[in-house]
Design a protein around this motif. Sequence first.
Motif, PDB file in Angstrom:
ATOM      1  N   ALA A  13     -22.699  -2.271   3.986  1.00  0.00           N
ATOM      2  CA  ALA A  13     -22.017  -1.005   3.714  1.00  0.00           C
ATOM      3  C   ALA A  13     -20.887  -0.783   4.720  1.00  0.00           C
ATOM      4  O   ALA A  13     -20.988  -1.187   5.882  1.00  0.00           O
ATOM      5  CB  ALA A  13     -23.012   0.147   3.796  1.00  0.00           C
ATOM      6  N   PRO A  14     -19.820  -0.139   4.277  1.00  0.00           N
ATOM      7  CA  PRO A  14     -18.733   0.158   5.219  1.00  0.00           C
ATOM      8  C   PRO A  14     -19.184   1.127   6.302  1.00  0.00           C
ATOM      9  O   PRO A  14     -20.145   1.881   6.130  1.00  0.00           O
ATOM     10  CB  PRO A  14     -17.657   0.784   4.329  1.00  0.00           C
ATOM     11  N   ALA A  15     -18.483   1.123   7.396  1.00  0.00           N
ATOM     12  CA  ALA A  15     -18.861   1.933   8.565  1.00  0.00           C
ATOM     13  C   ALA A  15     -18.449   3.386   8.354  1.00  0.00           C
ATOM     14  O   ALA A  15     -17.566   3.921   9.036  1.00  0.00           O
ATOM     15  CB  ALA A  15     -18.222   1.361   9.818  1.00  0.00           C
ATOM     16  N   VAL A  16     -19.132   4.076   7.440  1.00  0.00           N
ATOM     17  CA  VAL A  16     -18.694   5.422   7.070  1.00  0.00           C
ATOM     18  C   VAL A  16     -18.995   6.452   8.154  1.00  0.00           C
ATOM     19  O   VAL A  16     -18.283   7.457   8.263  1.00  0.00           O
ATOM     20  CB  VAL A  16     -19.296   5.858   5.715  1.00  0.00           C
ATOM     21  N   THR A  17     -20.026   6.240   8.963  1.00  0.00           N
ATOM     22  CA  THR A  17     -20.286   7.190  10.060  1.00  0.00           C
ATOM     23  C   THR A  17     -19.104   7.214  11.007  1.00  0.00           C
ATOM     24  O   THR A  17     -18.586   8.281  11.377  1.00  0.00           O
ATOM     25  CB  THR A  17     -21.568   6.811  10.828  1.00  0.00           C
ATOM     26  N   GLU A  18     -18.645   6.031  11.389  1.00  0.00           N
ATOM     27  CA  GLU A  18     -17.482   5.930  12.287  1.00  0.00           C
ATOM     28  C   GLU A  18     -16.224   6.472  11.612  1.00  0.00           C
ATOM     29  O   GLU A  18     -15.424   7.185  12.231  1.00  0.00           O
ATOM     30  CB  GLU A  18     -17.269   4.476  12.688  1.00  0.00           C
ATOM     31  N   LEU A 241     -25.547   6.910   8.979  1.00  0.00           N
ATOM     32  CA  LEU A 241     -25.398   7.241   7.564  1.00  0.00           C
ATOM     33  C   LEU A 241     -25.570   6.026   6.666  1.00  0.00           C
ATOM     34  O   LEU A 241     -26.262   6.089   5.656  1.00  0.00           O
ATOM     35  CB  LEU A 241     -24.024   7.881   7.303  1.00  0.00           C
ATOM     36  N   GLU A 242     -24.941   4.900   7.002  1.00  0.00           N
ATOM     37  CA  GLU A 242     -24.822   3.801   6.051  1.00  0.00           C
ATOM     38  C   GLU A 242     -25.818   2.659   6.213  1.00  0.00           C
ATOM     39  O   GLU A 242     -25.931   1.807   5.323  1.00  0.00           O
ATOM     40  CB  GLU A 242     -23.404   3.205   6.114  1.00  0.00           C
ATOM     41  N   ALA A 243     -26.535   2.582   7.313  1.00  0.00           N
ATOM     42  CA  ALA A 243     -27.442   1.462   7.546  1.00  0.00           C
ATOM     43  C   ALA A 243     -28.525   1.390   6.465  1.00  0.00           C
ATOM     44  O   ALA A 243     -28.831   2.399   5.813  1.00  0.00           O
ATOM     45  CB  ALA A 243     -28.090   1.597   8.922  1.00  0.00           C
ATOM     46  N   PRO A 244     -29.119   0.201   6.240  1.00  0.00           N
ATOM     47  CA  PRO A 244     -30.163   0.094   5.214  1.00  0.00           C
ATOM     48  C   PRO A 244     -31.286   1.116   5.371  1.00  0.00           C
ATOM     49  O   PRO A 244     -31.849   1.563   4.370  1.00  0.00           O
ATOM     50  CB  PRO A 244     -30.665  -1.340   5.398  1.00  0.00           C
ATOM     51  N   SER A 258     -17.305   4.404  -2.035  1.00  0.00           N
ATOM     52  CA  SER A 258     -15.916   4.764  -2.326  1.00  0.00           C
ATOM     53  C   SER A 258     -15.710   6.269  -2.347  1.00  0.00           C
ATOM     54  O   SER A 258     -14.595   6.755  -2.120  1.00  0.00           O
ATOM     55  CB  SER A 258     -15.477   4.167  -3.664  1.00  0.00           C
ATOM     56  N   GLU A 259     -16.776   7.027  -2.626  1.00  0.00           N
ATOM     57  CA  GLU A 259     -16.656   8.486  -2.615  1.00  0.00           C
ATOM     58  C   GLU A 259     -16.333   9.009  -1.216  1.00  0.00           C
ATOM     59  O   GLU A 259     -15.827  10.120  -1.067  1.00  0.00           O
ATOM     60  CB  GLU A 259     -17.955   9.126  -3.124  1.00  0.00           C
TER      61      GLU A 259
END
Length: 459
Positions: A13-18, A241-244, A258-259
């Motif tokens: 997953a992309p690093a959305v938290t960062e 947020l994004e980790a498994p 993408s959202e």
Amino acid sequence: MARNTTVNADPNAPAVTEMLARFVATHPSRGWSEGVEREAHRTFANWAGCAVGPARHETVDAALAGVMELQPAPQASLLGRPEKVDIANAALVNGISSHTFDFDDTHLRTIIHPAGPVASAALALGEHLGASGRDVIDALVLGIEVSCRVGNAVYPHHYDRGWHITGSTGMLGSAAACARLLGLDAQRTQMALGIAASQPVGLREQFGTMTKPLHPGAAAKAGLMSALMARHGFTASKRALEAPRGLMQVFSDKTDWSEITEKLGETWEIAINTYKPFACGIVIHPSIDACVQLRNQHGLKPADVAKVVVRAHPLVQELTGKKTPKDGLESKFSVYHSCAVALLHGRAGEHEYTDGVVNDPTVLALRSRVELVVDPSIHEASVDITLTTTDGRELKIFVEHAIGSVERPMSDAQLKDKFVDQSEPLLGREQAGRAFDSCMALATQATLAETIRLLRPAA
């Protein structure tokens, strides 16, 4: 016995938290269009009125009584009341109050009520810090963007699991808003989001009880505390947020990254925020709108109504299928009650959802004539109603989008009427009008003092 520890998750997953942290920390002040700026003020004003109106409700009284057991320091104001408490509990109580009437804003893509957690935390912390109105509006826009983008990414799967998505994403928006007000850099903002990610709150089982409005209040408090802890060096996973096994993949089988990533900082979720004309669950609004229109167009009286057949999306049954609500809080989740009061009174404000109205014989009789038919082909924003009169006429109406939706938004004048109607019993009509005007000009104010003064009873 061996356990199956396989996780059906996306390890890449992309690093959305960062990404979200950097966005919150670095996006320029008022870095959006005039339309977004206007909606931010409408959101704040609507939230403030919704927080003032129920300030003396038994739900708020009970919550505040619990808070006062802790002997809190008087750091921040409670709207609609003379008391002051510490900033965390001001966020909690104002958040509870703002959702008590179920009259607050709604992000229709997710059914999140975004201002409750975010504005409650931002106003409390902003008052304590001596922030400007501009600071608070910036924090509101950015915080709502975080909570709603995360909501977009996991809705509807997360909601279908039974989470009340306002609370279970609201702590992220609250943390983001407070991190912005504190001036945290991207790294510490990332920690604030990470801390908040371990504090989701809110189960749909609680709908119709005092605990439902606890959810935005608890989310406001959790996010505020997360930002304060991050400010002082408290740490969390950088991928919370994004980790498994992070928040979003534990929350939901659907994680549409993408959202979050697409057009971040270019398009704004607050721009499609909506405001309720009716004080109940949003999925009932098309039914109420339809019944009000039928009543007004045909001059209907209760004695004229033989049967009302409501054809609606399955979510209406799931969320608002209470045929015999026992009190005002439960009646907010009854399409039967809501259609009855709409036909009887031509409105469905807070006054139509009291214990007394729930037990009114005329309402009870009308309620018994309402039939709900679930139809998956009808969009959840729409309703198809057939009303049969006692003289045999069939009156039909289809509402595609209810008043208060993005397609049929409330005007500023309608928002002011709603604000004054809620606030007048506590503030008086003249002060309530001035309070609304002050909220709508918040970003021009050097401090929050005058707006907060107007949102509290005169000494």
